[in-house]
Scaffold this active site. Structure first.
Site, PDB file in Angstrom:
ATOM      1  N   LEU A  15      84.997  67.246  94.592  1.00 29.01           N
ATOM      2  CA  LEU A  15      84.663  67.953  93.357  1.00 29.01           C
ATOM      3  C   LEU A  15      85.957  68.397  92.703  1.00 29.01           C
ATOM      4  CD1 LEU A  15      81.805  70.229  94.797  1.00 29.01           C
ATOM      5  CD2 LEU A  15      81.644  67.890  93.895  1.00 29.01           C
ATOM      6  N   SER A  19      95.323  68.265  89.914  1.00 29.50           N
ATOM      7  CA  SER A  19      96.539  67.927  90.669  1.00 29.50           C
ATOM      8  C   SER A  19      96.246  67.832  92.172  1.00 29.50           C
ATOM      9  CB  SER A  19      97.651  68.926  90.378  1.00 29.50           C
ATOM     10  OG  SER A  19      97.274  70.192  90.824  1.00 29.50           O
ATOM     11  N   GLY A  21      92.936  67.483  93.612  1.00 31.66           N
ATOM     12  CA  GLY A  21      91.874  66.492  93.822  1.00 31.66           C
ATOM     13  C   GLY A  21      92.402  65.072  93.757  1.00 31.66           C
ATOM     14  N   LYS A 111      90.782  79.956  96.788  1.00 29.02           N
ATOM     15  CA  LYS A 111      91.092  81.306  97.294  1.00 29.02           C
ATOM     16  C   LYS A 111      90.319  82.383  96.559  1.00 29.02           C
ATOM     17  CE  LYS A 111      94.555  80.766  94.080  1.00 29.02           C
ATOM     18  NZ  LYS A 111      95.268  79.575  93.856  1.00 29.02           N
ATOM     19  N   GLY A 140      99.180  76.894 100.420  1.00 27.30           N
ATOM     20  CA  GLY A 140      99.282  75.431 100.256  1.00 27.30           C
ATOM     21  C   GLY A 140      99.311  74.666 101.554  1.00 27.30           C
ATOM     22  N   LYS A 211      94.732  85.895  98.442  1.00 25.76           N
ATOM     23  CA  LYS A 211      95.216  85.323  99.704  1.00 25.76           C
ATOM     24  C   LYS A 211      95.336  86.410 100.776  1.00 25.76           C
ATOM     25  CE  LYS A 211      97.584  81.669  97.152  1.00 25.76           C
ATOM     26  NZ  LYS A 211      98.809  81.326  96.421  1.00 25.76           N
TER      27      LYS A 211
HETATM   28  N1  HSE Z   1     100.072  79.719  91.585  1.00 26.35           N
HETATM   29  C1  HSE Z   1     100.245  79.785  92.997  1.00 26.35           C
HETATM   30  C2  HSE Z   1     101.698  80.032  93.335  1.00 26.35           C
HETATM   31  C3  HSE Z   1      99.801  78.547  93.718  1.00 26.35           C
HETATM   32  O1  HSE Z   1     102.520  80.216  92.449  1.00 26.35           O
HETATM   33  O2  HSE Z   1     102.010  80.077  94.498  1.00 26.35           O
HETATM   34  C4  HSE Z   1      98.354  78.448  93.915  1.00 26.35           C
HETATM   35  O3  HSE Z   1      97.843  79.530  94.630  1.00 26.35           O
END
Ligand code: HSE
Length: 439
Positions: A15, A19, A21, A111, A140, A211
């Site tokens: 789904l 970037s 997917g 998240k 990530g 997070k």
């Molecule tokens: N925008 C986030 C960052 C990445 O700058 O780490 C995705 O959670």
């Protein structure tokens, strides 16, 4: 996939084809042979749900696999596994719930959704007897959720300190190395593609707070949602703060801090916060530069551990998604599921005012007799003990830099308010919380 019959293949619906997917689709296609060998049967792409069929994409997806009907895709009987990389709350939540109800195992990188409404999803997964994995939702490519949930399951985690937002780490690193102010560093981050045109979610700490909630839930076996997390971003961090940190051998980082602390009635509680903080340059997290992420874990038996790597980007995030996909696929074949939610400890969340922190306060004061004593008295009146004081004399004024011992955040902010009201105080030029021991 019913009963004990082992399927000869597993089919996956993706789904979202942005970037992350598109990199998931690429890896599924390019590494099909290895994935089949690792899982035990081929993992085939059943379909890819997108918003627009004709949007430009980073990878080529066979036209017959693309669909704008995400609900139809997750409701199909021949879909065993669903990867959700759309992000946001809706329609992602409804799609995940439908997929689970329909008997699919789910891998998500979402998240915001996990931090806001994780328990609804975990309960649905439990009821369906299926997996819901989400390694890619935090930091990530860095494996951190699985280590917390599995590798450290026999240990007692007491603290998790994370640099979990690459955009803000890039900006603060730039401010530290070049002396730039926040606005200038943000502009550079935007030019280089590290910050969005609207950077609010990153610079105001919302991304890191989501997070932090996920990390705290797993580390402390308790339900913690995004609204439980105290949050301050970095937009108020000045070049003077960064210089003040340098002067005491520290660096400013946006930290997600999850701790076990003593709460009401002596019960253990969870303290979760995201804010800029000064940490000593000797701390392992101080070496995390540019847009990299790292999570520093303290546990009773293992001691200190650090997990480091790229915290964002299509391909690194897809690596974490695929790792989960292999695990949930193996579980499907084995007719089992992995560990679900662990919230048995059910610890309360400590309000920020009751959380114990340390402050660094830089104050411009008149340089005359009794000033240092008056400043020290202000700290003492609020029950705050001073750890170090540094004074630099200038013409007719001086700068005092005070670092406190741990006190409640409420005592420390009351001290700062008091200092601002004092006649001898010309200006409080920098206030920042301090983490880690200074030499
Ligand atoms: N925008 C986030 C960052 C990445 O700058 O780490 C995705 O959670």
């Amino acid at each position: 996939m019913e009963g004990d019959k082992r399927p000869d293949k597993l089919r996956v619906a993706v789904l979202g084809c942005g970037s992350v997917g598109s990199q998931v689709v690429r890896l599924l296609q390019e590494q099909a042979g290895d994935l089949a060998a690792r899982v035990g049967v081929p993992v085939e792409l059943a379909g890819v749900a997108v918003r627009r069929l004709d949007a430009p994409r980073e990878v080529e997806v066979p036209a017959d696999l693309l669909t704008t009907d995400a609900v139809g895709l997750v409701s199909r009987d021949d879909v065993d596994l669903v990867v959700e990389v759309i992000g946001g709350i809706e329609p992602a939540r409804s799609l995940i719930l439908t997929a689970l109800e329909n008997g699919a195992s789910v891998v998500s990188a979402n998240k915001a959704l996990l931090a806001e409404d994780g328990p609804t999803l975990f309960e649905a997964a439990e009821k369906a007897g299926r997996d819901l994995y989400y390694e890619a939702a935090v930091a990530g490519a860095i494996p951190i959720l699985r280590p917390l949930r599995e590798s450290l399951a026999g240990d007692r985690v007491t603290r998790v300190l994370g640099i979990v937002n690459g955009t803000t780490n890039f900006i603060l690193d730039k401010m530290d190395t070049s002396g730039a102010g926040f606005t200038e560093a943000l502009e550079e981050a935007q030019e280089l593609g590290y910050a969005e045109a609207d950077p609010t979610a990153d610079v105001e700490g919302f991304d890191a707070a989501a997070k932090a909630a996920i990390l705290a839930s797993l580390a402390f076996h308790s339900r913690v949602t995004a609204s439980d997390v105290y949050r301050e971003g970095i937009s108020e961090v000045t070049a003077a703060d960064v210089q003040s940190a340098r002067d005491m051998g520290a660096v400013v980082k946006l930290l997600a801090i999850c701790e076990l602390r003593e709460g009401e009635g002596g019960e253990e509680a969870v303290a979760v916060r995201v804010h800029p903080a000064m940490i000593p340059r000797s701390h392992p997290l101080a070496s995390v530069r540019e847009a990299y992420n790292a999570v520093f874990v303290e546990s009773e038996a293992a001691g200190q551990l650090m997990f480091y790597g790229p915290g964002a980007g299509g391909s690194p995030t897809a690596s974490a998604v695929l790792g989960d996909l292999v695990t949930v696929a193996r579980n499907r074949l084995a007719g089992t599921r992995g560990a679900g939610e662990s919230a048995y400890a059910d610890r309360a969340v400590l309000p920020m005012g009751e959380t114990r922190t340390r402050y660094h306060v830089a104050i411009d004061v008149d340089d005359r007799a009794g000033v240092l004593a008056a400043v020290a008295t202000a700290f003492a009146e609020h029950g705050v003990s001073i750890q170090t004081v540094r004074q630099e004399g200038r013409d007719d004024d001086a700068q005092l830099v005070v670092v406190s011992h741990e006190s409640t955040d409420a005592q420390l902010s009351a001290t700062v308010a008091h200092l601002r009201d004092m006649e001898i105080v010309r200006e409080v030029t920098s206030i920042m919380r301090v983490e880690g021991e200074h030499e």
